[in-house]
Design a protein around this motif. Structure first.
Motif: not given
Length: 119
Positions: A6-12, A113-118
Motif C-alpha cells: 500500500e502506498s501513496g500517502g503523504g502531506l497535501a 498509509t498516512q494522509v495528512s492535509v494541512s
C-alpha cells in the motif's frame, strides 16, 4: 503467496489531491473486491469507499464527489483518488482486499498509509 503493498500517502494542502495504491503480486490468486477505510486519531476505523457488483462503488457521504475508487486488473492494483482534500481527511488509510488463492477465500488489510492535509 500473495503480497500486497500500500502506498501513496503523504502531506497535501487543502484542496490538493493524493492517490493511494494497493498493489498485489504473486501467483494463482483472484481479487474479488477492494475497499478503503481510514482511521483518524482518537476515532474508530471507518469505511471510506467500497466496490459493489457491476463495477460500481459506494462512498461515505463525507467524501462523495471528491474520492474515486478504481482498479487496474492487469496490474492487480487498486486506487483511491482523493481530490479537494480537507484537513478532516487526515487519517491513516487502509485497503482491505478480499481475494481467493489456492487455499480459498482470503481477507487482507493493508499496512496503512498516512494522509495528512494541512496548510
Amino acid at each position: 503467496q500473495v503480497q500486497f503493498v500500500e502506498s501513496g500517502g503523504g502531506l497535501a494542502q487543502p484542496g490538493g489531491s493524493l492517490r493511494l495504491s494497493c498493489a498485489a503480486s504473486g501467483s494463482e490468486f483472484s481479487i474479488k473486491s477492494v475497499d478503503w477505510y481510514r482511521q483518524a486519531p482518537g476515532k474508530q476505523r471507518e469505511l471510506v469507499a467500497t466496490e459493489t457488483s457491476g463495477g460500481r462503488a459506494n462512498y461515505a457521504d463525507s467524501v462523495k464527489g471528491r474520492f474515486t475508487i478504481s482498479r487496474d486488473n492487469a496490474k492487480n492494483t487498486a486506487y483511491l483518488q482523493m481530490n479537494s482534500l480537507k484537513p478532516g481527511n487526515t487519517a491513516v488509510y487502509y485497503c482491505n482486499v478480499k481475494y481467493t488463492d489456492i487455499l480459498g477465500p482470503r481477507n487482507y488489510w493493508g499496512q496503512g498509509t498516512q494522509v495528512s492535509v494541512s496548510s
